[in-house]
Design a protein around this motif. Structure first.
Motif, PDB file in Angstrom:
ATOM      1  N   UNK A  51      11.002  12.263 -28.326  1.00  0.00           N
ATOM      2  CA  UNK A  51      11.711  11.195 -27.618  1.00  0.00           C
ATOM      3  C   UNK A  51      10.884   9.909 -27.647  1.00  0.00           C
ATOM      4  N   UNK A  52       9.583  10.028 -27.424  1.00  0.00           N
ATOM      5  CA  UNK A  52       8.715   8.853 -27.393  1.00  0.00           C
ATOM      6  C   UNK A  52       8.651   8.152 -28.745  1.00  0.00           C
ATOM      7  N   UNK A  53       8.669   8.931 -29.830  1.00  0.00           N
ATOM      8  CA  UNK A  53       8.663   8.328 -31.167  1.00  0.00           C
ATOM      9  C   UNK A  53       9.977   7.608 -31.455  1.00  0.00           C
ATOM     10  N   UNK A  55      12.050   6.362 -29.151  1.00  0.00           N
ATOM     11  CA  UNK A  55      12.361   5.358 -28.129  1.00  0.00           C
ATOM     12  C   UNK A  55      11.093   4.725 -27.560  1.00  0.00           C
ATOM     13  N   UNK A  56      10.265   4.120 -28.396  1.00  0.00           N
ATOM     14  CA  UNK A  56       8.981   3.601 -27.894  1.00  0.00           C
ATOM     15  C   UNK A  56       9.133   2.495 -26.848  1.00  0.00           C
ATOM     16  N   UNK A  57      10.133   1.639 -26.985  1.00  0.00           N
ATOM     17  CA  UNK A  57      10.301   0.546 -26.031  1.00  0.00           C
ATOM     18  C   UNK A  57      10.779   1.058 -24.679  1.00  0.00           C
ATOM     19  N   UNK A  58      11.677   2.028 -24.708  1.00  0.00           N
ATOM     20  CA  UNK A  58      12.173   2.622 -23.466  1.00  0.00           C
ATOM     21  C   UNK A  58      11.021   3.289 -22.731  1.00  0.00           C
ATOM     22  N   UNK A  59      10.250   4.072 -23.446  1.00  0.00           N
ATOM     23  CA  UNK A  59       9.153   4.808 -22.819  1.00  0.00           C
ATOM     24  C   UNK A  59       8.084   3.863 -22.290  1.00  0.00           C
ATOM     25  N   UNK A  60       7.774   2.799 -23.013  1.00  0.00           N
ATOM     26  CA  UNK A  60       6.768   1.847 -22.548  1.00  0.00           C
ATOM     27  C   UNK A  60       7.235   1.125 -21.283  1.00  0.00           C
TER      28      UNK A  60
END
Length: 71
Positions: A51-53, A55-60
């Motif tokens: 998920x982090x890969x 959706x990097x902007x969402x996770x940040x």
């Protein structure tokens, strides 16, 4: 996450951080923002590298909101 969505959530975060509300109110509003992000983007409760890969902007943004809370 589109640019417009990111801008909306970022502005919401800035407004909460800059408000003169008591800390417990800011914490509640930050928690609500986190819930909105979780629902809108399906953020998993446990860390998920895939998920982090994807959706990097969402996770940040989610991490930034989380780190602003005093809880």
């Amino acid at each position: 996450m589109t640019f417009g969505e990111m801008l909306t959530y970022t502005n919401r975060l800035k407004e909460i951080i800059c408000s003169n509300a008591p800390q417990f109110i800011r914490d509640r509003r930050l928690a609500n923002l986190m819930t909105d992000l979780e629902r809108s983007y399906g953020i998993p409760a446990l860390r998920n590298e895939e998920f982090e890969k994807e959706n990097p902007f969402v996770k940040q943004l989610y991490r930034t909101v989380s780190e602003e809370r005093s809880i």
